[in-house]
Design a protein around this motif. Sequence first.
Motif, PDB file in Angstrom:
ATOM      1  N   ALA A   1     -61.682  -9.624 -20.213  1.00 31.41           N
ATOM      2  CA  ALA A   1     -60.254  -9.576 -20.184  1.00 31.41           C
ATOM      3  C   ALA A   1     -59.527 -10.915 -20.637  1.00 31.41           C
ATOM      4  O   ALA A   1     -58.430 -11.032 -21.015  1.00 31.41           O
TER       5      ALA A   1
ATOM      6  N   ARG B   1     -60.434 -12.602 -22.921  1.00 31.04           N
ATOM      7  CA  ARG B   1     -59.995 -12.749 -24.258  1.00 31.04           C
ATOM      8  C   ARG B   1     -58.643 -12.242 -24.795  1.00 31.04           C
ATOM      9  O   ARG B   1     -58.370 -12.864 -25.674  1.00 31.04           O
ATOM     10  N   SER B   2     -58.102 -11.817 -23.804  1.00 30.92           N
ATOM     11  CA  SER B   2     -56.738 -11.100 -24.233  1.00 30.92           C
ATOM     12  C   SER B   2     -55.731 -11.857 -23.154  1.00 30.92           C
ATOM     13  O   SER B   2     -54.418 -11.558 -23.189  1.00 30.92           O
ATOM     14  N   GLN B   3     -56.144 -13.092 -22.963  1.00 29.92           N
ATOM     15  CA  GLN B   3     -55.181 -13.689 -21.617  1.00 29.92           C
ATOM     16  C   GLN B   3     -54.590 -15.117 -22.459  1.00 29.92           C
ATOM     17  O   GLN B   3     -55.560 -15.729 -23.160  1.00 29.92           O
TER      18      GLN B   3
ATOM     19  N   VAL C   1     -51.581 -11.163 -19.990  1.00 29.41           N
ATOM     20  CA  VAL C   1     -53.025 -10.351 -20.235  1.00 29.41           C
ATOM     21  C   VAL C   1     -52.512  -9.090 -21.251  1.00 29.41           C
ATOM     22  O   VAL C   1     -51.868  -8.184 -20.904  1.00 29.41           O
ATOM     23  N   GLY C   2     -53.123  -8.936 -22.376  1.00 29.45           N
ATOM     24  CA  GLY C   2     -52.915  -7.757 -23.196  1.00 29.45           C
ATOM     25  C   GLY C   2     -52.034  -8.260 -24.314  1.00 29.45           C
ATOM     26  O   GLY C   2     -51.568  -9.370 -24.317  1.00 29.45           O
ATOM     27  N   ALA C   3     -51.747  -7.287 -25.322  1.00 29.12           N
ATOM     28  CA  ALA C   3     -50.942  -7.718 -26.473  1.00 29.12           C
ATOM     29  C   ALA C   3     -49.787  -7.944 -26.101  1.00 29.12           C
ATOM     30  O   ALA C   3     -48.995  -7.611 -25.188  1.00 29.12           O
TER      31      ALA C   3
ATOM     32  N   VAL D   1     -56.041  -4.178 -19.885  1.00 28.25           N
ATOM     33  CA  VAL D   1     -56.545  -4.286 -21.254  1.00 28.25           C
ATOM     34  C   VAL D   1     -57.182  -3.000 -21.632  1.00 28.25           C
ATOM     35  O   VAL D   1     -57.063  -2.439 -22.550  1.00 28.25           O
TER      36      VAL D   1
ATOM     37  N   GLN E   1     -54.200  -0.493 -22.603  1.00 27.48           N
ATOM     38  CA  GLN E   1     -53.451  -0.789 -23.648  1.00 27.48           C
ATOM     39  C   GLN E   1     -52.130  -1.272 -23.042  1.00 27.48           C
ATOM     40  O   GLN E   1     -51.087  -1.017 -23.608  1.00 27.48           O
TER      41      GLN E   1
END
Length: 295
Positions: free
Chosen positions: A84, A86-88, A105-107, A146, A149
């Motif tokens: 996770a 990588r999305s932070q 964290v996330g898009a 993550v 979505q």
Amino acid sequence: MQMSTAHFRIAAGFLAWLSLAGFVAADSLVLKPFKDELFSRQTVLESRDGGDFEVIDYDEMRDINGRDQIPERRVKQAYVALGARRSQVNEVLDFGARKLEVARVGAAKGGRFTVIFVHGRGGDRRLGVNDFSFGGNFNRLKNLAVDNQGIYYAPSVTSFDSNGVADIAALIAYSAAQSPGRPVVLACASMGSSICWDIARNPAASSVLTGMAILGGATDPDFARSAAFKRKLPIYFTHGSADSVYAAPTQIALYDSLHAKGYPVRFTLFQTGSHGTPVRMTDWRKILNWLIGQG
């Protein structure tokens, strides 16, 4: 059977209309499991109100010493998954009159749901994204976001007064604009609960929320006068029975008064748990599924 171009356009247009109308995905959102065998298998000692109030078995030797590689500092590797990260990102959101440091964290937009976590005194955005402290519970929250979505924000609240409330109100409005029509949940721990209670009194901010979670927080005796109360914004309390900062019986009394009125509310009490226990032991998937499901 082949679909003509005209038929395809009609079907695509209809699906787009359904999505805009909120009939796709949002209505059936249920967060899929993440390490439930480690985080969700909690023994219920007592249950009442049809399961809305539960007392959970908590044991420091098992739930801290047995769970952590270094007690209260680093959880065992089995409890975390670091993908996770990588999305932070750390970013500064510019709301015009004010700026707010957040970890996201996330898009950045288009999330199926958004969770905002408000820390207590002495914390900042780093606390809410620490993978290894608090038994890996924030790492689980990050992975739940993550994998489903969603978007998770951990802001740095610099003060627990009107300025802090204004910052979080701006973040709530921003989150709703980034993912229109999707659930937004505000979770507040310890002294951060004062932010939640003030947001509840803010008609514009509370109208955007899907639910609130109060983790080891203070009690608001005037909540029944708030805008959030009038629209029956769902609330999930988690608390330690031995909390020496905010007494559990006072919070339970608020829950009882709300539940007696038919208000959408739940309470998880960790037997023998201290002030910090809810941040470690709260079952994020359970409370998010319930809060989002009330919408």
